[in-house]
Design an enzyme around this catalytic site. Sequence first.
Site, PDB file in Angstrom:
ATOM      1  N   ARG A 198       0.853  -1.186   0.000  1.00  0.00           N
ATOM      2  CA  ARG A 198       0.000   0.000   0.000  1.00  0.00           C
ATOM      3  C   ARG A 198       0.891   1.239   0.000  1.00  0.00           C
ATOM      4  O   ARG A 198       1.905   1.285   0.694  1.00  0.00           O
ATOM      5  CB  ARG A 198      -0.938   0.011   1.208  1.00  0.00           C
ATOM      6  CG  ARG A 198      -0.285  -0.199   2.578  1.00  0.00           C
ATOM      7  CD  ARG A 198      -1.336  -0.185   3.675  1.00  0.00           C
ATOM      8  NE  ARG A 198      -0.773  -0.433   4.994  1.00  0.00           N
ATOM      9  CZ  ARG A 198      -1.445  -0.330   6.130  1.00  0.00           C
ATOM     10  NH1 ARG A 198      -2.710   0.049   6.101  1.00  0.00           N
ATOM     11  NH2 ARG A 198      -0.888  -0.578   7.290  1.00  0.00           N
ATOM     12  N   CYS A 230      -9.844   0.770   9.540  1.00  0.00           N
ATOM     13  CA  CYS A 230     -10.455  -0.351  10.260  1.00  0.00           C
ATOM     14  C   CYS A 230     -11.177   0.142  11.514  1.00  0.00           C
ATOM     15  O   CYS A 230     -12.409   0.114  11.593  1.00  0.00           O
ATOM     16  CB  CYS A 230      -9.367  -1.351  10.605  1.00  0.00           C
ATOM     17  SG  CYS A 230      -9.928  -2.888  11.331  1.00  0.00           S
ATOM     18  N   GLU A 275      -9.378   2.940  13.227  1.00  0.00           N
ATOM     19  CA  GLU A 275      -8.484   4.026  13.555  1.00  0.00           C
ATOM     20  C   GLU A 275      -9.193   5.370  13.443  1.00  0.00           C
ATOM     21  O   GLU A 275     -10.394   5.431  13.191  1.00  0.00           O
ATOM     22  CB  GLU A 275      -7.239   3.990  12.652  1.00  0.00           C
ATOM     23  CG  GLU A 275      -6.472   2.681  12.705  1.00  0.00           C
ATOM     24  CD  GLU A 275      -6.880   1.730  11.597  1.00  0.00           C
ATOM     25  OE1 GLU A 275      -8.072   1.388  11.493  1.00  0.00           O
ATOM     26  OE2 GLU A 275      -6.006   1.323  10.812  1.00  0.00           O
ATOM     27  N   ARG A 298      -1.406  -0.515  18.273  1.00  0.00           N
ATOM     28  CA  ARG A 298      -2.818  -0.830  18.034  1.00  0.00           C
ATOM     29  C   ARG A 298      -2.956  -2.351  17.937  1.00  0.00           C
ATOM     30  O   ARG A 298      -2.034  -3.032  17.481  1.00  0.00           O
ATOM     31  CB  ARG A 298      -3.307  -0.211  16.730  1.00  0.00           C
ATOM     32  CG  ARG A 298      -2.962   1.248  16.556  1.00  0.00           C
ATOM     33  CD  ARG A 298      -3.423   1.802  15.227  1.00  0.00           C
ATOM     34  NE  ARG A 298      -2.875   1.097  14.080  1.00  0.00           N
ATOM     35  CZ  ARG A 298      -2.898   1.556  12.833  1.00  0.00           C
ATOM     36  NH1 ARG A 298      -3.446   2.728  12.590  1.00  0.00           N
ATOM     37  NH2 ARG A 298      -2.394   0.866  11.838  1.00  0.00           N
TER      38      ARG A 298
END
Length: 834
Positions: free
Chosen positions: A193, A470, A472, A683
């Site tokens: 990505r 997701c 965040e 996270r």
Amino acid sequence: MNAPVRIEALSAQEVALLEGRRAVRDNVSERVLRLFERVRTCGQPRVSLERAVLFTESIRTTEGQPMPLRWAKALRHIAENITVSIFEDELIVGRPNDWFGKYGIIYPELDGSLMQPAVAAFRAHQGFPDSVTITEEDERIINEVLAPYWNGRDFATNFARALPEPSRFITFGPDPRNVAQQTGVVFASQGYRHSQNWTPDHAKLLRGGLKAIREEAKARLVALKHPLDTVEKKPFLEAVIVTCDALAIWARRYAELAGKMADKESDAARRRELAEIAEICAWVPENPARSFREALQAQWFSQCFSRLEEMIGGDVCQGRMDQYLYPYYRKDVDEGRLTRDAAEELFQCLWLNMSQNLQIMLSPTAAAGREGFSHHETVTIGGRTPEGEDATNELSYVLLESTRPLRMSYPELAARIHAGTPERFLHAVAEAIKDGKGSPKIINDEFLVPFYLSHGVSHREALDYAVSGCIESRLINRETHKTGGSAINYGSVLEMALRQGRVKILGDLRFGLETGDPRSFASYDELWAAFKSQLENVIAHIMAQGAVARTLKPRHFAAPYASMLHDLAMDACMDLQRHGEGIPGGLDLCTVDGVGGFGTAIDSLAAIKHLIFDEKKLTWDQLLGAMEHNWEGGEIVRQMCLNAPKYGNGIEWVDAIGHAIHKTALDYLRAHPRPNGLGTILRIIPITFHVPAGRVTSATPNGRVAGEYLSEGISPCHGMDVEGPTVSLTSMARATSSACREKGHNLINMKFSPANLAGEAGTRRLMQFIRSWCRERLSHLQFNIINRETLLAAQKDPEKYRDLVVRIAGYCAYFVELTAMQQAEIIARTEEQS
């Protein structure tokens, strides 16, 4: 055959499926139903190569020029030449190909070296629910046009090559040529990505149009004085101007096409629609939006252009749509140009456009960790205003209701909840959750606002965060970090602590440290020291991978469109991909993720502590011997492990193990700040990586068998929290209670049967539970409200249940498009009692 389930025990989604209804709810037009049915019957997704070919044509001619300018020129070349298409019933237009239906853009500059292996993989995977179509012409283009240029030039290859050998080995294994298949000990997302989840300031485009951004860039160009400005600032501003022109060109081409189609259209109603599309696209996004319809079309163009610019892992997020679109909605409703039903139809057209864009992963590791074509184009509703008042408005409800009728998982909807959330809004959210589609997910202001305050953000700005990706969040004009991170497999950390750094399923190779034979550990503290050393070693490699990616990206990427919508990037005349860490005033929140096995590790360490050290019911030889043979011949030992105290049941000493694991990672990150003085946040977010993480993890002391999925998020292990949902929340809160600025977002999945939440009383119980979660200051919560029998029936008759939507992680997907292992994982999740 399964016994029939009583009708009152079914979710609305289940009722619609079993009764053959076209929609879950009635607030949907015939147009939208026709579009939905065409999307669902158009076949499997296709790779979309036009962007790749045009990008490559341009980039080959600009070698040696500044990267932002090269990227902008490539976007203009794409805008001038890519096919423009408008299909029957469409009201919001724009796509990167010439067919209606699902597609996935390929980005050769990102992972082009994987294109040719991916062709073979796509061919071999035909016939599966998540298959991807690649035509003979696509294969020819890849082999003859794209691969010859990008093989060896792409970022993924150069990233893997640039890693220090130990950090390369722990992710890519012993073969130095491998850049595709990852070990699963550490997952590295940087190579598939351009950017992690990102929320552009779409509202900036709606307020001023491209015209205002272009004029700002021109004025800044004229004002440049310092001779060094020609090196970075001048090319950046030129890139902004070219990018504005590119998007304007693309929109005008749609205006021209719609006008020509209107001239030829025989149906009067459709002719008027096409003429209106032509008028709208001729005005926006070049100019400020004047109406709700213009604002939605400009916003969709902004989304599309973001995807043409770069692959945003986590997808292009939508921000606080109920806030920035509300003035357009309110004005049009008040002046009689718009009804609530018409607004819902336009939103549903937008959601259907989103549903056709899929992120097709060339990396087999990435594909395995993002089952069901994970998507995170998050729309935020609710929360508080910058002034601290509740932000809920009429459009919050319109947005929520627009997502309920269609049997699909788009958009990914997030509701911000706070201590003062109105009962009416929370009730509406709970009712939508009870539909059974897993939406919306819930995000906690009582966690996020203090999180941002701890990073030096003003209270006003912290209150205006948008949910992104997701689970965040983003401060749209403050955060500058775009580089994806790497992730911890807690199952591998545990295994390496028990096998002196080795991973059995991966050829018994040593990926970790030699921390001693556990048979020699005389106390739990020695075992803990081994686990702690392995975890810190993994995090050290993850941090090294992040540093390499951030150093390398400016040579490979630029993001002029994302940058021109970012106030700080424009003020500094810096591209976000080149100067993410150095933009003055920017908040650069680099991340380390945990993607699987947090609960698995807690329960495993608890079992060892309880059975070997505290109760002395087992010896190390008995436990390790049974695990070595995957419990064959050791079922008695396994049952002892399965029945040992478990995380999620309010047992303080067990929860304390989770707290120690979490705190170890946070302490390590805090003790090792990055060179810019900023920290790294932790996270725990699985997507579906807890499944491939489990495949490479051998049997674990909690009784889990080798190769089985790991626990997901910070949720307890499947079926092991038996004291009720509130007690389970308490355990999760204890385990992650460290108060420090490095503590980021953590995912929680919960599952209830529809019968447990039936009727108004069930809605009130769900609301009360969400209030309890909010008080615990946990960051995230989401639900599956579905019967186990329905999931089992869907496995047996996938065609009948092809539209069954389930919550997976920070996204929802069709159940029958998941692998058998992922389906089993969802079925095995604890069904909480009210």
